[in-house]
Design a protein around this motif. Structure first.
Motif, PDB file in Angstrom:
ATOM      1  N   VAL A 189       0.791  -1.266   0.190  1.00 21.94           N
ATOM      2  CA  VAL A 189       0.157  -0.015  -0.108  1.00 21.94           C
ATOM      3  C   VAL A 189       0.807   1.245   0.086  1.00 21.94           C
ATOM      4  N   MET A 190       1.919   1.214   0.815  1.00 18.99           N
ATOM      5  CA  MET A 190       2.702   2.304   0.984  1.00 18.99           C
ATOM      6  C   MET A 190       3.629   2.607  -0.687  1.00 18.99           C
ATOM      7  N   LEU A 191       3.877   1.505  -1.184  1.00 17.66           N
ATOM      8  CA  LEU A 191       4.596   1.673  -2.392  1.00 17.66           C
ATOM      9  C   LEU A 191       3.437   2.223  -3.557  1.00 17.66           C
ATOM     10  N   SER A 192       2.424   1.736  -3.374  1.00 23.54           N
ATOM     11  CA  SER A 192       1.342   2.305  -4.366  1.00 23.54           C
ATOM     12  C   SER A 192       0.901   3.762  -4.223  1.00 23.54           C
ATOM     13  N   PHE A 193       1.101   4.360  -3.077  1.00 24.01           N
ATOM     14  CA  PHE A 193       1.015   5.640  -2.943  1.00 24.01           C
ATOM     15  C   PHE A 193       2.296   6.471  -3.283  1.00 24.01           C
ATOM     16  N   ALA A 194       3.397   5.902  -3.013  1.00 26.15           N
ATOM     17  CA  ALA A 194       4.559   6.442  -3.568  1.00 26.15           C
ATOM     18  C   ALA A 194       4.607   6.556  -4.906  1.00 26.15           C
ATOM     19  N   VAL A 195       4.196   5.948  -5.654  1.00 22.81           N
ATOM     20  CA  VAL A 195       4.062   5.607  -7.095  1.00 22.81           C
ATOM     21  C   VAL A 195       3.229   6.963  -7.771  1.00 22.81           C
ATOM     22  N   GLN A 196       2.192   6.976  -6.906  1.00 20.67           N
ATOM     23  CA  GLN A 196       1.129   7.978  -7.439  1.00 20.67           C
ATOM     24  C   GLN A 196       1.067   9.471  -7.012  1.00 20.67           C
ATOM     25  N   MET A 197       2.249   9.770  -6.014  1.00 20.95           N
ATOM     26  CA  MET A 197       2.218  11.087  -5.405  1.00 20.95           C
ATOM     27  C   MET A 197       3.242  11.882  -6.687  1.00 20.95           C
ATOM     28  N   PRO A 198       4.307  11.510  -7.362  1.00 19.94           N
ATOM     29  CA  PRO A 198       4.625  12.270  -8.332  1.00 19.94           C
ATOM     30  C   PRO A 198       3.823  12.667  -9.384  1.00 19.94           C
ATOM     31  N   LYS A 199       3.086  11.745  -9.874  1.00 15.42           N
ATOM     32  CA  LYS A 199       1.827  12.136 -10.835  1.00 15.42           C
ATOM     33  C   LYS A 199       0.863  13.232 -10.433  1.00 15.42           C
ATOM     34  N   LEU A 200       0.462  13.153  -9.139  1.00 15.05           N
ATOM     35  CA  LEU A 200      -0.403  14.085  -8.431  1.00 15.05           C
ATOM     36  C   LEU A 200       0.411  15.445  -8.291  1.00 15.05           C
ATOM     37  N   SER A 201       1.633  15.271  -8.077  1.00 20.42           N
ATOM     38  CA  SER A 201       2.547  16.511  -7.761  1.00 20.42           C
ATOM     39  C   SER A 201       2.735  17.166  -9.344  1.00 20.42           C
ATOM     40  N   GLY A 202       2.768  16.321 -10.222  1.00 24.51           N
ATOM     41  CA  GLY A 202       2.988  16.724 -11.621  1.00 24.51           C
ATOM     42  C   GLY A 202       1.745  17.560 -12.165  1.00 24.51           C
ATOM     43  N   TYR A 203       0.463  16.867 -11.572  1.00 25.55           N
ATOM     44  CA  TYR A 203      -0.653  17.709 -12.231  1.00 25.55           C
ATOM     45  C   TYR A 203      -0.839  18.984 -11.561  1.00 25.55           C
ATOM     46  N   ARG A 204      -0.376  19.268 -10.397  1.00 24.66           N
ATOM     47  CA  ARG A 204      -0.506  20.667  -9.591  1.00 24.66           C
ATOM     48  C   ARG A 204       0.215  21.508 -10.092  1.00 24.66           C
ATOM     49  N   ALA A 205       1.530  20.994 -10.445  1.00 29.10           N
ATOM     50  CA  ALA A 205       2.696  21.961 -11.024  1.00 29.10           C
ATOM     51  C   ALA A 205       2.207  22.515 -12.211  1.00 29.10           C
ATOM     52  N   THR A 206       1.680  21.502 -13.196  1.00 29.52           N
ATOM     53  CA  THR A 206       1.204  21.908 -14.481  1.00 29.52           C
ATOM     54  C   THR A 206       0.111  22.905 -14.532  1.00 29.52           C
ATOM     55  N   ALA A 207      -0.735  22.587 -13.407  1.00 29.20           N
ATOM     56  CA  ALA A 207      -1.856  23.589 -13.229  1.00 29.20           C
ATOM     57  C   ALA A 207      -1.427  25.053 -12.717  1.00 29.20           C
ATOM     58  N   THR A 208      -0.345  24.959 -11.893  1.00 29.61           N
ATOM     59  CA  THR A 208       0.232  26.333 -11.362  1.00 29.61           C
ATOM     60  C   THR A 208       0.857  27.145 -12.432  1.00 29.61           C
TER      61      THR A 208
END
Length: 185
Positions: free
Chosen positions: A35-54
């Motif tokens: 479970v921890m590894l699945s969130f670790a894989v998802q976080m960079p993508k979420l961060s990338g979306y927010r950076a793109t939006a910014t």
């Protein structure tokens, strides 16, 4: 002598129950690690979306500031372009010398809507200002809205986002993510 052999015989090896308990404890540890590894894989993508939006928001605000007359005349007031789909937006053209404040604003709005739709999944925008029409030194509000893939549903998008009311009321399942920026011209 026989009594010593019997005591030694009872203490050798492990029982099947002890092995099963050890496997159970090991499996719980591996499950939590997964479970921890699945969130670790998802976080960079979420961060990338927010950076793109910014970046999209900052770019559009700079375009607005470069055309203050268009902002004062409500040409940058942009209705909600988020519709939860990935339909591509069309561009508008403003050719020199026939380009006016209003046509430049139309071109900037079309370019921003297209960029957000291409850069973010099902992306859209909303731009408002505090007064109508927008005046000198008026404050503007810009929302960049997108839909993250459903695999990230475990992360509650309402926990940290500031979405406009018309988005939160109309789009409840799945809930979109929003980036809100308040700016001054």
């Amino acid at each position: 002598m026989n009594s010593l052999k019997r005591k030694h015989h009872h203490q050798t090896g492990t029982s099947l129950i002890e092995v099963l308990v050890a496997i159970l404890l090991l499996s719980f540890g591996m499950l939590s690690l997964g479970v921890m590894l699945s969130f670790a894989v998802q976080m960079p993508k979420l961060s990338g979306y927010r950076a793109t939006a910014t970046n999209i928001a900052a770019n559009h605000i700079e375009r607005i500031r470069a055309n203050p007359g268009g902002f004062r005349n409500d040409a940058y007031r942009l209705p909600l372009s988020y519709d939860g789909t990935s339909k591509e937006m069309e561009l508008s053209d403003c050719s020199y010398p026939a380009c006016t404040e209003a046509t430049l604003a139309t071109m900037d709005n079309a370019a921003a809507k297209r960029t957000v739709r291409i850069g973010l999944p099902s992306g859209g925008m909303l731009v408002t200002c505090d007064t109508s029409p927008c005046g000198n030194n008026s404050y503007g509000n810009l929302w960049v809205i997108w839909q993250e893939p459903s695999t990230r549903a475990a992360l509650d998008p309402t926990a940290s986002d500031n979405c406009p009311d018309q988005v939160t009321k109309a789009y409840t399942s799945p809930k979109p993510r929003c980036l809100y920026v308040r700016f001054r011209t």
